[in-house]
Write an enzyme that holds these catalytic residues in place. Structure first.
Site, PDB file in Angstrom:
ATOM      1  N   SER A  59     -11.414  10.724  51.409  1.00  0.00           N
ATOM      2  CA  SER A  59     -11.991   9.846  52.421  1.00  0.00           C
ATOM      3  C   SER A  59     -11.545   8.337  51.941  1.00  0.00           C
ATOM      4  O   SER A  59     -11.629   8.040  50.629  1.00  0.00           O
ATOM      5  CB  SER A  59     -13.286   9.925  52.945  1.00  0.00           C
ATOM      6  OG  SER A  59     -13.656   8.815  53.863  1.00  0.00           O
ATOM      7  N   ASP A  60     -11.280   7.407  52.811  1.00  0.00           N
ATOM      8  CA  ASP A  60     -11.354   5.836  52.548  1.00  0.00           C
ATOM      9  C   ASP A  60     -11.429   5.202  53.641  1.00  0.00           C
ATOM     10  O   ASP A  60     -11.351   5.378  54.905  1.00  0.00           O
ATOM     11  CB  ASP A  60      -9.724   5.582  52.278  1.00  0.00           C
ATOM     12  CG  ASP A  60      -9.652   4.118  51.473  1.00  0.00           C
ATOM     13  OD1 ASP A  60     -10.092   3.853  50.408  1.00  0.00           O
ATOM     14  OD2 ASP A  60      -8.711   3.173  52.209  1.00  0.00           O
ATOM     15  N   THR A  61     -12.139   3.971  53.382  1.00  0.00           N
ATOM     16  CA  THR A  61     -12.658   2.940  54.244  1.00  0.00           C
ATOM     17  C   THR A  61     -12.296   1.525  54.210  1.00  0.00           C
ATOM     18  O   THR A  61     -12.256   1.124  53.148  1.00  0.00           O
ATOM     19  CB  THR A  61     -14.166   2.899  54.265  1.00  0.00           C
ATOM     20  OG1 THR A  61     -14.666   4.360  54.712  1.00  0.00           O
ATOM     21  CG2 THR A  61     -14.577   2.148  55.438  1.00  0.00           C
TER      22      THR A  61
END
Length: 221
Positions: free
Chosen positions: A92-94
């Site tokens: 995941s990456d934001t």
């Protein structure tokens, strides 16, 4: 003594029985949110440098999904040979995108954080979280790669210099995309959120749950 309430649909329980579930992130927020599903998982932070050229992507959503995929692939490669069970890796990456379309990741300094916050003051920014699952599928030589992205609008109140300086002094912006954490002190000056709250925290819970449901319907979990 009353036992703790647990939310654990059958297919969620089957996930850890069938797979070695791995969160490819050191984020305490993602770890805490994933723990709410009562999934037995391990944490193996990705060593991917997160150095993709943003200019090569047509949209921030494309960039964040590819970064999530690179994180998941990095962990999958490093762990695969050591795992007895099939792997289920969650990457995941934001990122935060300001009203001018600039991708804002974690600040490099207090001055950088202050400048970022002043740029967000009184404006709407977009939070994008990419999620990538790498799943070992029975009778297949290659794992299945599943990617998605969630977007949420965040509206800031006007911030004067004193508020910005006080917030930066808390140290909270240091490891936060866009230099703020709504779930903590930034909740005092975020006027509105349009979309998934948990996406702003760093992991889109409802979207991930739907991904699990889809995999269950396919007979994978």
């Amino acid at each position: 003594m009353k036992s703790a309430i647990r939310f654990k649909p059958d297919f969620v329980g089957a996930l850890a029985e069938k797979f070695n579930v791995i969160l490819a992130s050191a984020s305490p927020r993602r770890r805490e949110l994933l723990s709410r599903l009562d999934i037995d998982f391990q944490v193996h932070p990705s060593e991917f440098a997160e150095d993709l050229d943003k200019a090569q992507f047509a949209a921030a959503s494309d960039y964040v999904v590819e970064t999530a995929a690179r994180k998941a692939r990095d962990v999958y490669r490093r762990v695969k040979s050591k795992s007895v069970k099939p792997l289920f890796v969650i990457g995941s990456d934001t990122v935060v995108v300001n009203s001018y379309g600039t991708i804002l990741e974690k600040p490099k300094s207090d001055a950088d954080a202050a400048a970022t916050l002043k740029g967000l003051s009184g404006r709407t920014n977009m939070v994008y979280t990419g999620v990538c699952l790498i799943v070992d599928v029975p009778d297949s030589s290659e794992p299945q790669l599943i990617k998605t992205v969630e977007s949420t609008e965040v509206v800031f109140d006007e911030l004067d210099d004193a508020v910005v300086d006080a917030y930066v002094k808390t140290g909270e912006p240091h490891d936060k995309a866009g230099s703020y954490a709504y779930q903590s002190f930034a909740g005092f000056f975020v006027r509105e959120i349009r979309g998934d709250y948990y996406n702003v925290v760093g992991f889109p819970c409802a979207r991930f749950f739907r991904m699990l449901q889809d995999l269950h319907q396919q007979g994978i979990i």
